[in-house]
Write a protein that holds these residues in place. Structure first.
Motif, PDB file in Angstrom:
ATOM      1  N   GLY A 166       8.436  -0.399 -20.319  1.00 36.87           N
ATOM      2  CA  GLY A 166       7.375  -0.287 -19.144  1.00 36.87           C
ATOM      3  C   GLY A 166       6.123  -0.057 -19.997  1.00 36.87           C
ATOM      4  O   GLY A 166       5.825   0.750 -20.885  1.00 36.87           O
ATOM      5  N   VAL A 167       5.054  -0.817 -19.489  1.00 37.52           N
ATOM      6  CA  VAL A 167       3.746  -0.760 -20.219  1.00 37.52           C
ATOM      7  C   VAL A 167       2.753   0.009 -19.437  1.00 37.52           C
ATOM      8  O   VAL A 167       1.693   0.465 -19.874  1.00 37.52           O
ATOM      9  CB  VAL A 167       3.247  -2.378 -20.571  1.00 37.52           C
ATOM     10  CG1 VAL A 167       4.289  -2.570 -21.614  1.00 37.52           C
ATOM     11  CG2 VAL A 167       3.317  -3.177 -19.624  1.00 37.52           C
ATOM     12  N   ALA A 168       2.755  -0.132 -18.080  1.00 39.23           N
ATOM     13  CA  ALA A 168       1.688   0.367 -17.169  1.00 39.23           C
ATOM     14  C   ALA A 168       1.962   0.606 -15.775  1.00 39.23           C
ATOM     15  O   ALA A 168       2.962   0.097 -15.319  1.00 39.23           O
ATOM     16  CB  ALA A 168       0.335  -0.655 -17.149  1.00 39.23           C
ATOM     17  N   CYS A 169       1.371   1.364 -15.244  1.00 43.47           N
ATOM     18  CA  CYS A 169       1.516   1.542 -13.647  1.00 43.47           C
ATOM     19  C   CYS A 169       0.248   2.211 -12.988  1.00 43.47           C
ATOM     20  O   CYS A 169      -0.639   2.578 -13.845  1.00 43.47           O
ATOM     21  CB  CYS A 169       2.685   2.950 -13.625  1.00 43.47           C
ATOM     22  SG  CYS A 169       2.345   4.461 -14.025  1.00 43.47           S
ATOM     23  N   ILE A 170       0.340   1.924 -11.549  1.00 39.93           N
ATOM     24  CA  ILE A 170      -0.917   2.081 -11.089  1.00 39.93           C
ATOM     25  C   ILE A 170      -0.355   2.710  -9.425  1.00 39.93           C
ATOM     26  O   ILE A 170       0.791   2.378  -9.056  1.00 39.93           O
ATOM     27  CB  ILE A 170      -1.812   0.925 -10.511  1.00 39.93           C
ATOM     28  CG1 ILE A 170      -3.053   1.181  -9.851  1.00 39.93           C
ATOM     29  CG2 ILE A 170      -0.872  -0.138  -9.635  1.00 39.93           C
ATOM     30  CD1 ILE A 170      -3.972   0.114  -9.774  1.00 39.93           C
ATOM     31  N   SER A 171      -0.988   4.046  -9.106  1.00 37.82           N
ATOM     32  CA  SER A 171      -0.648   4.518  -8.099  1.00 37.82           C
ATOM     33  C   SER A 171      -0.894   4.086  -6.906  1.00 37.82           C
ATOM     34  O   SER A 171      -1.665   3.040  -6.661  1.00 37.82           O
ATOM     35  CB  SER A 171      -1.348   6.113  -8.245  1.00 37.82           C
ATOM     36  OG  SER A 171      -2.783   6.007  -8.158  1.00 37.82           O
ATOM     37  N   ASP A 203       0.820  -1.119   0.093  1.00 32.23           N
ATOM     38  CA  ASP A 203      -0.147  -0.023   0.034  1.00 32.23           C
ATOM     39  C   ASP A 203       0.992   1.450  -0.057  1.00 32.23           C
ATOM     40  O   ASP A 203       0.259   2.300  -0.232  1.00 32.23           O
ATOM     41  CB  ASP A 203      -1.035  -0.026   1.280  1.00 32.23           C
ATOM     42  CG  ASP A 203      -0.227  -0.156   2.510  1.00 32.23           C
ATOM     43  OD1 ASP A 203      -1.011  -0.238   3.473  1.00 32.23           O
ATOM     44  OD2 ASP A 203       0.966  -0.387   2.588  1.00 32.23           O
ATOM     45  N   ALA A 204       2.086   0.984   0.539  1.00 30.33           N
ATOM     46  CA  ALA A 204       3.047   2.063   0.336  1.00 30.33           C
ATOM     47  C   ALA A 204       3.945   2.203  -0.852  1.00 30.33           C
ATOM     48  O   ALA A 204       5.059   2.926  -0.880  1.00 30.33           O
ATOM     49  CB  ALA A 204       4.021   2.514   1.576  1.00 30.33           C
ATOM     50  N   TYR A 205       3.513   1.602  -2.017  1.00 33.94           N
ATOM     51  CA  TYR A 205       4.414   1.656  -3.150  1.00 33.94           C
ATOM     52  C   TYR A 205       3.518   1.848  -4.253  1.00 33.94           C
ATOM     53  O   TYR A 205       2.269   1.252  -4.311  1.00 33.94           O
ATOM     54  CB  TYR A 205       4.850   0.065  -3.295  1.00 33.94           C
ATOM     55  CG  TYR A 205       5.965  -0.151  -2.066  1.00 33.94           C
ATOM     56  CD1 TYR A 205       5.631  -0.571  -0.795  1.00 33.94           C
ATOM     57  CD2 TYR A 205       7.306  -0.006  -2.705  1.00 33.94           C
ATOM     58  CE1 TYR A 205       6.691  -0.814   0.061  1.00 33.94           C
ATOM     59  CE2 TYR A 205       8.237  -0.361  -1.549  1.00 33.94           C
ATOM     60  CZ  TYR A 205       7.891  -0.953  -0.298  1.00 33.94           C
ATOM     61  OH  TYR A 205       8.745  -1.016   0.473  1.00 33.94           O
ATOM     62  N   PHE A 206       3.968   2.587  -5.292  1.00 36.02           N
ATOM     63  CA  PHE A 206       3.323   2.346  -6.601  1.00 36.02           C
ATOM     64  C   PHE A 206       3.906   1.149  -7.357  1.00 36.02           C
ATOM     65  O   PHE A 206       4.876   0.967  -7.091  1.00 36.02           O
ATOM     66  CB  PHE A 206       3.241   3.761  -7.386  1.00 36.02           C
ATOM     67  CG  PHE A 206       4.586   4.463  -7.828  1.00 36.02           C
ATOM     68  CD1 PHE A 206       4.869   5.509  -7.520  1.00 36.02           C
ATOM     69  CD2 PHE A 206       5.124   3.624  -9.066  1.00 36.02           C
ATOM     70  CE1 PHE A 206       6.036   6.112  -7.698  1.00 36.02           C
ATOM     71  CE2 PHE A 206       6.306   4.285  -9.237  1.00 36.02           C
ATOM     72  CZ  PHE A 206       6.770   5.339  -8.710  1.00 36.02           C
ATOM     73  N   ILE A 207       3.168   0.797  -8.325  1.00 35.49           N
ATOM     74  CA  ILE A 207       3.589  -0.410  -9.025  1.00 35.49           C
ATOM     75  C   ILE A 207       3.631  -0.236 -10.518  1.00 35.49           C
ATOM     76  O   ILE A 207       2.718   0.409 -11.049  1.00 35.49           O
ATOM     77  CB  ILE A 207       2.638  -1.774  -8.520  1.00 35.49           C
ATOM     78  CG1 ILE A 207       2.532  -1.912  -7.227  1.00 35.49           C
ATOM     79  CG2 ILE A 207       3.100  -2.899  -9.151  1.00 35.49           C
ATOM     80  CD1 ILE A 207       3.652  -2.194  -6.632  1.00 35.49           C
TER      81      ILE A 207
END
Length: 127
Positions: A47-52, A30-34
């Motif tokens: 890189g193809v995607a990320c989530i906050s 929960d303290a990381y964006f992925i």
């Protein structure tokens, strides 16, 4: 042991919609964006995607926009990548990576340095 583990890859048929999972052990996501990355045979990793951290910020590389969906479940300590409308060029090793980010906001990137990487899961589209 602190680790990210991907799963859900394999040999898939055209038209199928695999869902990749990225599960953390030893730390809370929960303290990381992925971010999700992939590396196709003979090509550099991209890189193809990320989530906050909030889950509201979701960003996609142009070639996957509209076909890939990234999501997260902090209760399951996992992040997912849903792949729809598979194309031959989606054949690759897929990796997730976590970057510490102690603000609960909509920020993420799929570049730069990351704190943890998974070992990857291979997605191969059968002909």
């Amino acid at each position: 042991q602190l680790a990210l583990v991907e799963s859900g890859g394999g040999l898939v048929q055209p038209g199928e919609s695999p869902k990749l999972s990225c599960t953390a052990s030893g730390f809370a996501l929960d303290a990381y964006f992925i971010a999700w990355f992939r590396q196709a045979p003979g090509k550099e990793r991209e890189g193809v995607a990320c989530i906050s951290t909030s889950g509201r910020g979701r960003y996609y590389e142009d070639s996957v926009k509209g076909r890939f969906t990234v999501s997260r479940s902090n209760s399951k300590n996992a992040v997912y990548l849903q792949i729809n409308s598979l194309k031959p060029e989606d054949t690759a090793d897929y990796y997730c990576a976590a970057k510490s980010h102690y603000q609960y906001d909509d920020f993420c990137v799929y570049g730069g340095e990351f704190d943890y990487w998974g070992q990857g899961t291979q997605v191969t589209i059968s002909s």
